[in-house]
Design a protein around this motif. Sequence first.
Motif, PDB file in Angstrom:
ATOM      1  N   GLY A 175      31.736  70.420 -36.326  1.00  0.00           N
ATOM      2  CA  GLY A 175      32.157  69.503 -37.385  1.00  0.00           C
ATOM      3  C   GLY A 175      33.299  68.555 -37.021  1.00  0.00           C
ATOM      4  N   PRO A 176      34.399  69.086 -36.452  1.00  0.00           N
ATOM      5  CA  PRO A 176      35.532  68.213 -36.126  1.00  0.00           C
ATOM      6  C   PRO A 176      35.206  67.142 -35.080  1.00  0.00           C
ATOM      7  CG  PRO A 176      36.195  70.528 -36.106  1.00  0.00           C
ATOM      8  CD  PRO A 176      34.709  70.511 -36.218  1.00  0.00           C
ATOM      9  N   ALA A 177      34.097  67.324 -34.363  1.00  0.00           N
ATOM     10  CA  ALA A 177      33.736  66.359 -33.309  1.00  0.00           C
ATOM     11  C   ALA A 177      32.987  65.146 -33.857  1.00  0.00           C
ATOM     12  CB  ALA A 177      32.883  67.053 -32.245  1.00  0.00           C
ATOM     13  N   VAL A 178      32.582  65.211 -35.157  1.00  0.00           N
ATOM     14  CA  VAL A 178      31.799  64.104 -35.727  1.00  0.00           C
ATOM     15  C   VAL A 178      32.701  62.892 -35.951  1.00  0.00           C
ATOM     16  CG1 VAL A 178      30.355  63.347 -37.649  1.00  0.00           C
ATOM     17  CG2 VAL A 178      30.182  65.698 -36.816  1.00  0.00           C
ATOM     18  N   GLU A 179      32.344  61.777 -35.296  1.00  0.00           N
ATOM     19  CA  GLU A 179      33.160  60.566 -35.357  1.00  0.00           C
ATOM     20  C   GLU A 179      32.539  59.484 -36.228  1.00  0.00           C
ATOM     21  OE1 GLU A 179      33.551  59.335 -31.311  1.00  0.00           O
ATOM     22  OE2 GLU A 179      34.566  61.189 -30.714  1.00  0.00           O
ATOM     23  N   GLU A 180      31.217  59.478 -36.291  1.00  0.00           N
ATOM     24  CA  GLU A 180      30.542  58.430 -37.057  1.00  0.00           C
ATOM     25  C   GLU A 180      29.223  58.951 -37.587  1.00  0.00           C
ATOM     26  OE1 GLU A 180      29.422  53.672 -36.898  1.00  0.00           O
ATOM     27  OE2 GLU A 180      30.298  54.606 -35.120  1.00  0.00           O
TER      28      GLU A 180
ATOM     29  N   GLN B  62      36.313  62.871 -41.880  1.00  0.00           N
ATOM     30  CA  GLN B  62      37.053  62.064 -40.893  1.00  0.00           C
ATOM     31  C   GLN B  62      36.186  60.984 -40.259  1.00  0.00           C
ATOM     32  OE1 GLN B  62      35.785  65.039 -40.312  1.00  0.00           O
ATOM     33  NE2 GLN B  62      34.866  65.081 -38.277  1.00  0.00           N
ATOM     34  N   ALA B  63      34.870  61.101 -40.433  1.00  0.00           N
ATOM     35  CA  ALA B  63      33.957  60.213 -39.713  1.00  0.00           C
ATOM     36  C   ALA B  63      33.847  58.850 -40.390  1.00  0.00           C
ATOM     37  CB  ALA B  63      32.574  60.856 -39.620  1.00  0.00           C
ATOM     38  N   LYS B  64      33.722  57.817 -39.559  1.00  0.00           N
ATOM     39  CA  LYS B  64      33.346  56.498 -40.068  1.00  0.00           C
ATOM     40  C   LYS B  64      31.909  56.638 -40.560  1.00  0.00           C
ATOM     41  CE  LYS B  64      32.429  51.918 -38.141  1.00  0.00           C
ATOM     42  NZ  LYS B  64      32.365  51.116 -36.903  1.00  0.00           N
ATOM     43  N   ARG B  65      31.601  56.176 -41.766  1.00  0.00           N
ATOM     44  CA  ARG B  65      30.262  56.438 -42.276  1.00  0.00           C
ATOM     45  C   ARG B  65      29.584  55.202 -42.849  1.00  0.00           C
ATOM     46  NH1 ARG B  65      31.799  61.283 -44.169  1.00  0.00           N
ATOM     47  NH2 ARG B  65      29.863  61.847 -45.210  1.00  0.00           N
ATOM     48  N   THR B  66      28.302  55.113 -42.541  1.00  0.00           N
ATOM     49  CA  THR B  66      27.420  54.129 -43.155  1.00  0.00           C
ATOM     50  C   THR B  66      26.252  54.925 -43.709  1.00  0.00           C
ATOM     51  OG1 THR B  66      28.027  52.523 -41.440  1.00  0.00           O
ATOM     52  CG2 THR B  66      26.070  52.025 -42.749  1.00  0.00           C
TER      53      THR B  66
END
Length: 216
Positions: free
Chosen positions: A121-126, A139-143
């Motif tokens: 989970g903590p590794a998700v960036e986008e 924490q992730a940038k999300r679209t």
Amino acid sequence: SELNRWLEGLITLAHQGSITRVVLGNEAADLDSMASAVAFARLLVEMAGPGERSTIPVINIPREDFVLRTEAVWLFQEARLNAAKLVFLDDIDLDRLHAGGRLGLVLVDHNRLPAAREAWGPAVEEILDHHQDEGQHAQAKRTVAPVGSTATLVTERFLQQAPGLLEKPLATLLLGTILLDTVNLDPAAKRVTPRDEQAAGRLLAVTGADRQALFD
């Protein structure tokens, strides 16, 4: 093609075990997950600055299962992309990368890691996805948008950031995926949105494809 040259280098990158950004589709590994992972990874690679870490699309199934995804096998061939050069789950040790603090994840076509992989989970960036947002990985940038296909969101990013990179092979891959996900843009199927139509229109212009023939 240049795209195939890039694909040919991916396994080597996967085996190096250096700091890597992995673009990962969902566990169903349907066509949308595969096409979106490959195309979005390509965009991220092209937009990266000098010295940035490598980005690899990973197909979320063992290599031997790919032949069962007949629509993907066909579309990669139609797009003249060498699917044998893709990186599959058994080609890369994601647990080891994560344990070593060397894994960055970009999730496409899903917005929540399955329970067995919650540790990542903590590794998700986008996140780039068209399903209902489950609100994980804050924490992730999300679209996350209710369109018919994640491939539509990937196409939009290309058009915003680097329309010149949408060459015929990638455009064919994205177009075929959008057509499959929206039942050839059929309003009666209740999957298509104006954004899908617009993305498909731009891709049709690039590929010169016969929409009905490609869908069939």
